[in-house]
Design an enzyme around this catalytic site. Structure first.
Site, mmCIF file in Angstrom:
data_model
loop_
_atom_site.group_PDB
_atom_site.id
_atom_site.type_symbol
_atom_site.label_atom_id
_atom_site.label_comp_id
_atom_site.label_asym_id
_atom_site.label_seq_id
_atom_site.Cartn_x
_atom_site.Cartn_y
_atom_site.Cartn_z
ATOM 1 N N TYR A 1 0.837 -1.214 0.000
ATOM 2 C CA TYR A 1 0.000 0.000 0.000
ATOM 3 C C TYR A 1 0.871 1.263 0.000
ATOM 4 O O TYR A 1 0.609 2.215 -0.745
ATOM 5 C CB TYR A 1 -0.893 -0.054 1.237
ATOM 6 N N LYS B 1 0.878 4.045 -2.922
ATOM 7 C CA LYS B 1 0.487 5.434 -2.650
ATOM 8 C C LYS B 1 1.653 6.400 -2.883
ATOM 9 O O LYS B 1 1.435 7.532 -3.336
ATOM 10 C CB LYS B 1 -0.052 5.560 -1.224
HETATM 11 N N1 LIG Z 1 -10.089 5.988 4.989
HETATM 12 C C1 LIG Z 1 -8.963 6.651 5.138
HETATM 13 O O1 LIG Z 1 -8.680 7.239 6.196
HETATM 14 C C2 LIG Z 1 -7.982 6.724 4.007
HETATM 15 C C3 LIG Z 1 -6.722 7.279 4.261
HETATM 16 C C4 LIG Z 1 -5.835 7.420 3.219
HETATM 17 C C5 LIG Z 1 -6.198 6.994 1.954
HETATM 18 N N2 LIG Z 1 -7.419 6.444 1.738
HETATM 19 C C6 LIG Z 1 -7.736 6.023 0.373
HETATM 20 O O2 LIG Z 1 -9.007 6.495 -0.006
HETATM 21 C C7 LIG Z 1 -9.604 5.580 -0.928
HETATM 22 C C8 LIG Z 1 -10.970 5.159 -0.428
HETATM 23 O O3 LIG Z 1 -10.820 4.561 0.833
HETATM 24 P P1 LIG Z 1 -12.049 4.227 1.812
HETATM 25 O O4 LIG Z 1 -11.504 4.350 3.175
HETATM 26 O O5 LIG Z 1 -13.246 4.981 1.394
HETATM 27 O O6 LIG Z 1 -12.208 2.656 1.501
HETATM 28 P P2 LIG Z 1 -13.529 1.740 1.446
HETATM 29 O O7 LIG Z 1 -13.012 0.359 1.580
HETATM 30 O O8 LIG Z 1 -14.563 2.241 2.387
HETATM 31 O O9 LIG Z 1 -14.054 1.979 -0.047
HETATM 32 C C9 LIG Z 1 -13.319 1.592 -1.173
HETATM 33 C C10 LIG Z 1 -14.279 1.239 -2.296
HETATM 34 O O10 LIG Z 1 -13.507 0.837 -3.447
HETATM 35 C C11 LIG Z 1 -14.123 -0.312 -4.014
HETATM 36 N N3 LIG Z 1 -13.123 -1.061 -4.783
HETATM 37 C C12 LIG Z 1 -12.154 -1.884 -4.315
HETATM 38 N N4 LIG Z 1 -11.436 -2.356 -5.332
HETATM 39 C C13 LIG Z 1 -11.955 -1.840 -6.473
HETATM 40 C C14 LIG Z 1 -11.640 -1.939 -7.844
HETATM 41 N N5 LIG Z 1 -10.627 -2.712 -8.300
HETATM 42 N N6 LIG Z 1 -12.394 -1.258 -8.742
HETATM 43 C C15 LIG Z 1 -13.420 -0.485 -8.333
HETATM 44 N N7 LIG Z 1 -13.764 -0.335 -7.039
HETATM 45 C C16 LIG Z 1 -13.036 -1.001 -6.122
HETATM 46 C C17 LIG Z 1 -14.675 -1.071 -2.835
HETATM 47 O O11 LIG Z 1 -15.698 -1.993 -3.244
HETATM 48 C C18 LIG Z 1 -15.200 0.057 -1.944
HETATM 49 O O12 LIG Z 1 -16.538 0.384 -2.232
HETATM 50 C C19 LIG Z 1 -8.602 4.443 -1.086
HETATM 51 O O13 LIG Z 1 -7.789 4.694 -2.207
HETATM 52 C C20 LIG Z 1 -7.791 4.538 0.188
HETATM 53 O O14 LIG Z 1 -6.526 3.952 0.041
HETATM 54 C C21 LIG Z 1 -8.320 6.281 2.748
#
Ligand SMILES: NC(=O)c1ccc[n+]([C@@H]2O[C@H](COP(=O)([O-])OP(=O)(O)OC[C@H]3O[C@@H](n4cnc5c(N)ncnc54)[C@H](O)[C@@H]3O)[C@@H](O)[C@H]2O)c1
Length: 305
Positions: free
Chosen positions: A158, A162
């Protein structure tokens, strides 16, 4: 205050069936953009389209796993078929497969790299081709993470993906500048399925779901809040108000927005004719070695009990 109006613009948000992506899709639609909602999970993608329509917005669902050129083509084509154009791409889809290095399998590594890094690359490439053809600029909004900026225990795959995404944002901002396409990486922090398992935050997230507000030390100190808190950044970066913002990594979460620095040399030393290992050992403690950098995401600072 400047008004943020995305009327007439079309956006693709990957992984927008739930979590942060869903909040981004809602925020874009609320500011007038038409949205292609993408997810691998058909039920959440359809529910997202319904909830955006109920809120007065316009959206369609394209259910496909990002990570291949074919999926990227499908997303861009869907925007063009439905809305006639593409102006905004948010590459948000993501998964976790956390393990320490010596336990991480090739499958763990490849799954995360494919979804995040290759998904971002393929979708951005397809969007850039379309936006360059349109000749009216556009916005690529990539999604980074504190883990990619700083490294994080158990997140080889990851953190690599990123960090690569932040590097691609810098690179593409240079390549696409002449076409008027801005490219930025947002670095969100929010309570979602991905973070609710972090033990330190779990009781606060549970209380929040029960209607309690998150305490200030989380919203301000840690920059941690709801997905909706992060979502404001997306319509802003997609708007005319942010035309001059490109090549940046912007952190958002809770009550906080922050600009991340890019890596740069912070200290140098010189040896006439070049360095030898012994000369490096001799000079190290009093030259570059005097400013060794910290790594990792700082541990949350909880208020004194
Ligand atoms: N939540 C946080 O604090 C946080 C922090 C830093 C980065 N992020 C990034 O933000 C983004 C969203 O994270 P989140 O926390 O909302 O995650 P989440 O797991 O709640 O949602 C992610 C969504 O992406 C979908 N998904 C997974 N693989 C996929 C694919 N190959 N094609 C299409 N859809 C796909 C999943 O079904 C899900 O609905 C990610 O890139 C994550 O790395 C989140």
């Amino acid at each position: 205050m400047p008004s943020i109006d995305l009327t007439g613009k079309a956006a693709v948000v990957t992984g927008s069936g739930r979590g942060l992506g869903l909040a981004y899709a809602h925020a874009l639609a609320a500011h007038g953009a038409s949205v292609v909602v993408n997810d691998v999970d058909e039920a959440v993608a359809e529910a997202a389209v319904k909830s955006i329509a109920e809120a007065g917005g316009k959206a369609v669902a394209e259910v496909v796993p990002v990570g291949t050129a074919e999926a990227a083509e499908r997303l861009v084509n869907r925007a063009v078929e439905e809305f006639g154009r593409l102006d905004v791409l948010v590459t948000n889809a993501g998964i976790l497969r956390d393990k320490v290095l010596w336990k991480m399998t090739d499958e763990d590594f490849d799954a995360v790299i494919t979804t995040h890094l290759k998904g971002t690359f393929t979708c951005a490439r397809a969007a850039a081709v379309r936006m360059r053809e349109q000749g009216e600029g556009g916005s690529l909004i990539l999604v980074g993470s504190p883990a990619g900026q700083r490294g994080n225990f158990g997140q080889t795959n990851y953190a690599a993906a990123k960090a690569g995404i932040a590097a691609m944002a810098r690179t593409w901002s240079m390549e696409l500048g002449r076409a008027g396409i801005t490219v930025n990486a947002i670095v969100p922090v929010a309570a979602t399925a991905m973070t609710e398992t972090i033990p330190a935050f779990a009781p606060y997230i549970e209380a929040m779901r029960g209607g309690e507000p998150l305490p200030d030390f989380l919203r301000k100190g840690e920059g941690f809040g709801t997905p909706e808190d992060c979502a404001a950044l997306v319509p802003f970066l997609a708007s005319e108000a942010a035309r001059g913002v490109t090549g940046q990594c912007v952190g958002i979460g809770g009550d906080k927005v922050a600009l991340w620095s890019h890596p740069q040399e912070i200290r140098a030393a010189y040896a006439d004719g070049g360095w030898t290992p012994a000369a490096l050992a001799d000079a190290w403690p009093t030259s570059v070695g005097a400013e060794l950098q910290s790594v990792g995401i700082p541990a949350p600072k909880f208020p004194e009990a």
